[in-house]
Design a protein around this motif. Structure first.
Motif, mmCIF file in Angstrom:
data_model
loop_
_atom_site.group_PDB
_atom_site.id
_atom_site.type_symbol
_atom_site.label_atom_id
_atom_site.label_comp_id
_atom_site.label_asym_id
_atom_site.label_seq_id
_atom_site.Cartn_x
_atom_site.Cartn_y
_atom_site.Cartn_z
ATOM 1 N N LYS A 149 0.835 -1.201 0.000
ATOM 2 C CA LYS A 149 0.000 0.000 0.000
ATOM 3 C C LYS A 149 0.872 1.256 0.000
ATOM 4 O O LYS A 149 0.579 2.223 -0.702
ATOM 5 C CB LYS A 149 -0.913 -0.013 1.236
ATOM 6 C CG LYS A 149 -1.976 1.064 1.183
ATOM 7 C CD LYS A 149 -3.002 0.872 2.279
ATOM 8 C CE LYS A 149 -4.180 1.795 2.006
ATOM 9 N NZ LYS A 149 -4.322 2.856 2.975
ATOM 10 N N ILE A 150 1.949 1.219 0.768
ATOM 11 C CA ILE A 150 2.866 2.361 0.825
ATOM 12 C C ILE A 150 3.491 2.588 -0.548
ATOM 13 O O ILE A 150 3.552 3.718 -1.034
ATOM 14 C CB ILE A 150 3.966 2.129 1.892
ATOM 15 C CG1 ILE A 150 3.331 2.124 3.296
ATOM 16 C CG2 ILE A 150 5.048 3.211 1.803
ATOM 17 C CD1 ILE A 150 4.251 1.645 4.379
ATOM 18 N N ARG A 169 2.275 1.718 -3.396
ATOM 19 C CA ARG A 169 1.226 2.221 -4.292
ATOM 20 C C ARG A 169 0.980 3.706 -4.085
ATOM 21 O O ARG A 169 0.830 4.460 -5.040
ATOM 22 C CB ARG A 169 -0.072 1.435 -4.073
ATOM 23 C CG ARG A 169 -0.735 1.078 -5.389
ATOM 24 C CD ARG A 169 -2.132 0.594 -5.167
ATOM 25 N NE ARG A 169 -3.020 1.756 -5.002
ATOM 26 C CZ ARG A 169 -4.333 1.696 -5.016
ATOM 27 N NH1 ARG A 169 -4.942 0.542 -5.144
ATOM 28 N NH2 ARG A 169 -5.055 2.773 -4.872
ATOM 29 N N GLU A 170 0.947 4.128 -2.816
ATOM 30 C CA GLU A 170 0.756 5.546 -2.506
ATOM 31 C C GLU A 170 1.880 6.386 -3.108
ATOM 32 O O GLU A 170 1.632 7.447 -3.678
ATOM 33 C CB GLU A 170 0.723 5.762 -0.989
ATOM 34 C CG GLU A 170 -0.507 5.180 -0.307
ATOM 35 C CD GLU A 170 -1.756 5.988 -0.588
ATOM 36 O OE1 GLU A 170 -1.671 7.227 -0.634
ATOM 37 O OE2 GLU A 170 -2.824 5.379 -0.753
ATOM 38 N N LEU A 222 1.516 9.260 -5.983
ATOM 39 C CA LEU A 222 2.039 10.603 -5.747
ATOM 40 C C LEU A 222 3.021 11.003 -6.844
ATOM 41 O O LEU A 222 2.945 12.111 -7.384
ATOM 42 C CB LEU A 222 2.725 10.653 -4.374
ATOM 43 C CG LEU A 222 3.021 12.051 -3.828
ATOM 44 C CD1 LEU A 222 1.729 12.772 -3.484
ATOM 45 C CD2 LEU A 222 3.929 11.956 -2.616
#
Length: 52
Positions: free
Chosen positions: A3-4, A6-7, A11
């Motif tokens: 998830k990190i 992907r974030e 960004l």
């Protein structure tokens, strides 16, 4: 963890897209104008030559 990553990717994509938009848009306008002028000249030359 994924998830990190992907974030971070999202960004980066937003920043890149904004950068490309700000940087490319003026150049894209010039390129499009150049293409239109070029095509216009070709068409004009073709019309003039076909009338001869």
């Amino acid at each position: 963890m994924r998830k990190i990553i992907r974030e971070i990717m999202v960004l980066l994509w937003k920043v890149l897209r904004l950068f490309l938009w700000k940087w490319l848009r003026p150049r894209l306008g010039k390129i499009v104008m150049g293409v239109f002028v070029f095509v216009g000249l070709i068409v004009l030359a073709f019309v003039v030559l076909s009338r001869l």
